[in-house]
Design a protein around this motif. Structure first.
Motif, PDB file in Angstrom:
ATOM      1  N   GLU A  16      89.959  -6.138  85.860  1.00 22.09           N
ATOM      2  CA  GLU A  16      91.268  -6.515  85.298  1.00 22.09           C
ATOM      3  C   GLU A  16      91.096  -7.178  83.925  1.00 22.09           C
ATOM      4  O   GLU A  16      91.929  -7.007  83.042  1.00 22.09           O
ATOM      5  N   ILE A  17      90.021  -7.948  83.759  1.00 22.25           N
ATOM      6  CA  ILE A  17      89.745  -8.558  82.450  1.00 22.25           C
ATOM      7  C   ILE A  17      89.428  -7.474  81.425  1.00 22.25           C
ATOM      8  O   ILE A  17      89.906  -7.515  80.292  1.00 22.25           O
ATOM      9  N   TYR A  18      88.661  -6.468  81.843  1.00 23.89           N
ATOM     10  CA  TYR A  18      88.306  -5.393  80.907  1.00 23.89           C
ATOM     11  C   TYR A  18      89.566  -4.654  80.451  1.00 23.89           C
ATOM     12  O   TYR A  18      89.791  -4.485  79.249  1.00 23.89           O
ATOM     13  N   TYR A  19      90.393  -4.237  81.420  1.00 28.00           N
ATOM     14  CA  TYR A  19      91.585  -3.453  81.050  1.00 28.00           C
ATOM     15  C   TYR A  19      92.726  -4.321  80.507  1.00 28.00           C
ATOM     16  O   TYR A  19      93.606  -3.812  79.826  1.00 28.00           O
ATOM     17  N   GLN A  43      89.873  -4.225  76.446  1.00 31.93           N
ATOM     18  CA  GLN A  43      90.310  -2.928  75.927  1.00 31.93           C
ATOM     19  C   GLN A  43      91.463  -3.051  74.921  1.00 31.93           C
ATOM     20  O   GLN A  43      91.341  -2.554  73.801  1.00 31.93           O
ATOM     21  N   ALA A  79      87.576 -14.537  78.246  1.00 33.20           N
ATOM     22  CA  ALA A  79      87.253 -13.381  79.099  1.00 33.20           C
ATOM     23  C   ALA A  79      85.749 -13.121  79.065  1.00 33.20           C
ATOM     24  O   ALA A  79      85.137 -12.780  80.083  1.00 33.20           O
ATOM     25  N   PHE A  83      83.916 -15.251  81.430  1.00 29.82           N
ATOM     26  CA  PHE A  83      83.964 -14.734  82.806  1.00 29.82           C
ATOM     27  C   PHE A  83      82.819 -13.730  83.014  1.00 29.82           C
ATOM     28  O   PHE A  83      82.126 -13.765  84.037  1.00 29.82           O
ATOM     29  N   ILE A  84      82.626 -12.873  82.019  1.00 32.62           N
ATOM     30  CA  ILE A  84      81.550 -11.871  82.112  1.00 32.62           C
ATOM     31  C   ILE A  84      80.188 -12.572  82.123  1.00 32.62           C
ATOM     32  O   ILE A  84      79.266 -12.163  82.821  1.00 32.62           O
ATOM     33  N   PHE A 114      85.974   1.366  86.912  1.00 35.11           N
ATOM     34  CA  PHE A 114      85.764   2.081  85.638  1.00 35.11           C
ATOM     35  C   PHE A 114      86.010   3.584  85.814  1.00 35.11           C
ATOM     36  O   PHE A 114      86.505   4.234  84.908  1.00 35.11           O
ATOM     37  N   ARG A 117      93.998   3.207  87.963  1.00 32.95           N
ATOM     38  CA  ARG A 117      93.336   2.594  89.104  1.00 32.95           C
ATOM     39  C   ARG A 117      94.283   2.005  90.142  1.00 32.95           C
ATOM     40  O   ARG A 117      93.951   1.959  91.318  1.00 32.95           O
ATOM     41  N   TYR A 122      89.485   2.545  93.703  1.00 37.66           N
ATOM     42  CA  TYR A 122      89.676   1.104  93.418  1.00 37.66           C
ATOM     43  C   TYR A 122      90.891   0.585  94.203  1.00 37.66           C
ATOM     44  O   TYR A 122      90.845  -0.497  94.774  1.00 37.66           O
TER      45      TYR A 122
END
Lengths: 262, 216
Positions: free
Chosen positions: A48-51, A55, B44, B47-48, B87, B93, B104
């Motif tokens: 969810e953070i990526y999208y 992104q 963010a 978080f990663i 992904f 998703r 997902y």
């Protein structure tokens, strides 16, 4: 109902009962479900953070819009990831300083404007207008009226004075402070009751799912048989429960001699 | 240099962000908005960073078959599967109908949702049991706490609302307790917290608070 849907239903029943098995004791089945929850939860958070952030705010502006300004957060991000290396981890202080300063600045003005001033403003009821609309006390309007307005203002002032530790708590201060404590206790009790009811609603939701009451009771195909969804769910619940009980008992029996010898 | 540059950045960025409140010009808003976006990207990224750290901590235990390696393997495998499906499914998703295949959305619906709901539902039992042990009407304060909690719980369920004669009054009293004394205390706490946040924010921007930069 296809195999994947049945597997999903069975898995959700198993995981619900696996978590609830913690009420009996900490056991390997609960630990399995707990670690699965952590893994899936972190995975979902990352996706969810990526999208939701990377992104739209970084990758698309850089690659598709060729926005040069987006190089700066990329650079800061690279410095942040220097934290994982022992040699260059000091570089991560720069992006950390940026994050902390940006949010401290936003919080500083945001809290002053949004919370402090708004809360004070909202706590000053117009007593004249309250008297004209609801009188002293209106049972039909949730107890609105002058009494409620006064309790709100006096309760708030008493609570604030109770937290005013730098003032000397002499006799009048102690009386006001006690009113503040009583208001706080009322609030804590009400919040506790409200939280318990929220959690119990969730527990009822899970119980409904285990009994098959959360979906329409349609006929479903299980191999060559046609059964009602609710009946199938209840049999699955009973079967899974028995499986979990037997598994916990077997695991305990297996670990018991080990612990007695050690 | 290790600390001076970050402290300087903290001061400059903090002053720029606070300045937005005093300079209501659209160009300045655009600048602070851009910086806030960078802050969101970096948060963010943090978080990663946590995710990487998690893998760094758990993967060696699994490889070396250390303590609880099986559970840690479950964590890492479920994480890898969720990431792969997320992904692979891309923007679709969470689209309706995706749960019909192993996707997902299937993981979200049949694994994550029951696990998170049950985890929070589990707290109901522990909160109730803790409340039962802690709530003793020893003095006026404890009695008030007990009465308020009992009132809110009892008046929230149909059996409480349905009590003859006093049922409807109980509901009004419950709503009043939540709206008036509860609001008074919550506002006092919010005002206190806001004052704390303002002073901490000032300390951070002025470089008096440096704990976020770590040790030397």
């Amino acid at each position: 109902m296809d195999l994947l849907a049945i597997t999903g239903l069975l898995l959700s029943i198993f995981l619900t009962l696996a978590i609830l098995s913690f009420l009996f004791d900490d056991n390997p089945i609960y630990k399995f479900a707990e670690h699965l929850f952590m893994g899936v939860g972190i995975g979902i958070g990352t996706i969810e953070i990526y999208y939701g952030v990377f992104q739209p705010k970084l990758i698309l502006p850089l690659l598709e819009e060729h926005r040069l300004l987006s190089i700066f957060p990329l650079l800061l991000l690279v410095l942040l990831f220097a934290k994982v290396t022992r040699k260059h981890q000091d570089w991560a202080r720069i992006p950390i300083a940026f994050i902390v300063a940006a949010f401290a600045g936003v919080k500083l003005t945001g809290e002053a404007n949004g919370r402090l001033l708004e809360q004070v403003r909202a706590s000053m009821p117009d007593l004249q207008q309250l008297y004209e609309t609801s009188g002293w006390w209106d049972w039909d309007n949730g107890g609105a009226g002058v009494i409620s307005g006064l309790v709100l203002v006096l309760g708030l002032c008493a609570c604030l004075l109770h937290f005013y530790f730098s003032a000397r708590h002499n006799r009048p201060m102690r009386t006001i402070s006690r009113i503040g404590i009583l208001t706080l206790m009322l609030s804590f009790g009400a919040s506790f009751g409200f939280t318990v009811m929220g959690r119990i609603s969730l527990a009822i939701g899970r119980a409904e799912a285990l009994l098959g009451l959360d979906q329409p009771n349609t006929l479903i195909q299980l191999g060559s048989m046609e059964v009602h969804r609710m009946t199938a769910t209840r049999w699955m619940t009973v079967g899974t429960l028995l499986l979990i009980i037997v598994s916990i008992a077997a695991l305990r029996r297996r670990t018991a001699p080990d612990s007695s010898t050690s | 240099m290790k600390r001076t540059l970050p402290i300087l950045i903290t001061f400059v960025v903090g002053v720029i962000m606070v300045g937005e409140f005093f300079i209501p010009h659209w160009r300045y808003r655009a600048l602070t908005g851009e910086m806030l976006e960078w802050g969101i990207i970096l948060a963010a990224g943090a978080f990663i960073l946590g995710l990487i750290n998690l893998v760094q901590v758990h993967l060696p235990t699994v490889v070396q078959r250390g303590t609880d390696w099986g559970y840690k393997a479950v964590l890492l495998v479920s994480l890898a599967v969720t990431l792969t499906m997320g992904f692979a499914n891309g923007k679709e998703r969470l689209a309706s109908g995706m749960e019909a295949t192993f996707s997902y959305k299937w993981i979200f619906d049949f694994v994550y949702t029951p696990l998170s709901a049950t985890m929070f539902a589990l707290l109901a039992f522990y909160i109730a049991s803790a409340g039962f042990r802690a709530f003793r009407a020893r003095n006026a304060e404890a009695t008030l706490l007990l009465v308020a909690a009992a009132l809110v719980m009892f008046a929230s369920v149909p059996i409480g609302e349905g009590v003859p004669v006093i049922g409807e009054y109980l509901v009004v009293l419950k709503d009043w307790t939540l709206d008036v004394p509860n609001n008074a205390a919550r506002r006092a706490i919010f005002i206190g917290a806001a004052l704390g946040a303002i002073s901490t924010g000032l300390r951070v921007i002025l470089g008096l608070e440096r704990s976020h930069l770590g040790g030397e």
